[in-house]
Design a protein around this motif. Structure first.
Motif, PDB file in Angstrom:
ATOM      1  N   CYS A 330      -3.440  11.412   3.010  1.00 38.59           N
ATOM      2  CA  CYS A 330      -2.152  11.222   3.901  1.00 38.59           C
ATOM      3  C   CYS A 330      -2.197  12.029   5.135  1.00 38.59           C
ATOM      4  N   CYS A 333       0.714  15.006   4.924  1.00 39.59           N
ATOM      5  CA  CYS A 333       0.695  16.008   4.014  1.00 39.59           C
ATOM      6  C   CYS A 333      -0.798  16.637   3.630  1.00 39.59           C
ATOM      7  N   CYS A 348       3.234   7.081   1.261  1.00 38.31           N
ATOM      8  CA  CYS A 348       2.818   8.449   0.712  1.00 38.31           C
ATOM      9  C   CYS A 348       3.902   8.809  -0.508  1.00 38.31           C
ATOM     10  N   CYS A 351       5.241  12.543   0.461  1.00 37.50           N
ATOM     11  CA  CYS A 351       6.034  13.090   1.767  1.00 37.50           C
ATOM     12  C   CYS A 351       6.706  11.831   2.358  1.00 37.50           C
TER      13      CYS A 351
HETATM   14 ZN    ZN Z   1       1.938  12.595   2.488  1.00 38.08          ZN
END
Ligand code: ZN
Length: 406
Positions: A330, A333, A348, A351
């Protein structure tokens, strides 16, 4: 030094002249080679300047036809011979077993080399004047040469019988202004490029169409009797098609790489030597995969090499990053979000970031290349750019700027 290739359109008369000149160059090459061989048998040693002086003598005695060819071109024939002799003796010294330099048979001498002088370029009218040949029409001169110092032109006849001029110029990109911008580039199958500034560059669509034609040409060729008239015709047809595909692809890759080097100071890409290319998101089935994929694989490598040398010339930087997991990670994050090949969106669960899969990858590539972990990543619609728009030059002009994230 950079080389620009432009196609020439000599008229019938000029074509005849060019062919004739090639043959004169070939004969001169053979004659000089013969002199070298004779000298060696006698235990004498010749040098490049000695054979050079033979040319004048030959002109006035046994080979008056040499007068038909521009004198610098003849000098370059001598030069070519000595380049060959020297590279051969280098190989010998390194302990390799090699034969002697061979005489060139009819049609085997392929270049007319105008070094430093004997030509004049009119880039506005798309014409090049060659001393002892005349004014030849060409295509593709516009804009490219205006500011550059031209070192020489090499005329070359292709397998398909077309004529090209390889124009050698001093580095052209050195005066590119710095932009202070950085970009990450992800190459792929479904689009050629997605970059971290939100551009999606499509693959040239004509590849598939051309491949079909090539397959047919192959089949036609295989049905003809070898070395027959029709076989030769079919072979030429196939060579033409292959040359067309190669040229179109190169043109596209040059234009795209030029754009990125102009627009960015720091360009991050994946290190394809590490990437198992099969990881690059292949949705196609096995059958259609082979040839198309083959071309794509070659294109990525070529694109990166164009990018690299253009960047070096312009004092800009291309960084290759480790490719593992750029798709899975990701970009906001940093956690791993597993997805299979058909998942086109990065979603994701940690996040809540939702991004196009390749766009996410391009940001990860940028992060790895710059070492910067604190990029602000947000979803944005990608701007799609077709290959034809690039080739025709509609897109990638400087005023079509996309705002950067940072
Ligand atoms: Zn993420």
């Amino acid at each position: 030094m950079l080389t620009y290739k432009v196609q020439l359109y000599p008229n019938k008369q000029q074509q005849a002249k060019l062919v004739e000149q090639l043959d004169i160059c070939r004969k001169l090459y053979n004659k000089l080679l013969e002199e070298c061989k004779k000298a060696r048998e006698k235990g004498e040693k010749l040098t490049q300047s000695k054979t050079q002086s033979f040319i004048v003598r030959l002109k006035n005695n046994s080979m008056p036809e040499l007068k038909e060819v521009y004198s610098k071109v003849l000098q370059m024939v001598n030069h070519t011979l000595w380049v060959n002799i020297k590279s051969l003796s280098k190989l010998k010294k390194s302990g390799r077993k090699i034969g002697h330099l061979r005489f060139k048979g009819k049609g085997c001498y392929k270049t007319i080399n105008y070094n430093q002088s004997g030509f004049k370029i009119d880039e506005y009218k798309n014409k090049i004047t060659f001393s002892k040949i005349g004014i030849i029409n060409c295509r593709g001169l516009n804009n490219r040469l205006r500011k550059n110092k031209i070192k020489g032109i090499i005329l070359k006849r292709s397998q398909t019988g077309r004529w090209f001029a390889n124009i050698q110029v001093e580095n052209t990109l050195t005066d590119l202004p710095k932009t202070n911008k950085r970009v990450g580039i992800d190459v792929g199958v479904s689009s050629f490029i997605v970059d971290s500034d939100g551009r999606r560059v499509e693959n040239p669509k004509n590849i598939d169409k051309q491949l079909k034609k090539i397959k047919i040409a192959h089949r036609i060729l295989s049905r003809k009797k070898k070395d027959s008239k029709n076989w030769l015709k079919a072979k030429l047809q196939l060579a033409k098609l292959l040359a067309q595909v190669t040229n179109q692809r190169k043109d596209f890759l040059h234009k795209v790489s030029r754009f990125y080097v102009r627009s960015y100071d720091f360009i991050c890409v994946e290190d394809l030597n590490i990437t198992a290319l099969s990881q690059k998101g292949n949705k196609n089935n096995k059958r259609s995969r082979t040839l198309h994929r083959h071309i794509l694989d070659a294109s990525w490598g070529q694109f990166f090499s164009y990018l690299s040398y253009k960047a070096v010339n312009a004092d800009k930087k291309v960084v290759k990053v480790h490719p593992e997991g750029t798709t899975q990670e990701c970009s906001r994050c940093g956690r791993i979000v597993k997805k299979n090949l058909s998942t086109r969106t990065h979603l994701c669960p940690y996040c809540d970031l939702e991004l196009d899969r390749d766009y996410n990858a391009s940001i990860n590539i940028l992060k790895r290349g710059t070492g910067c972990t604190s990029l602000l990543v947000e979803n944005r619609p990608l701007v799609t750019i077709s290959a034809s728009a690039i080739v025709s030059g509609q897109v990638f002009s400087m005023n079509q700027e996309i705002p950067t994230l940072r």
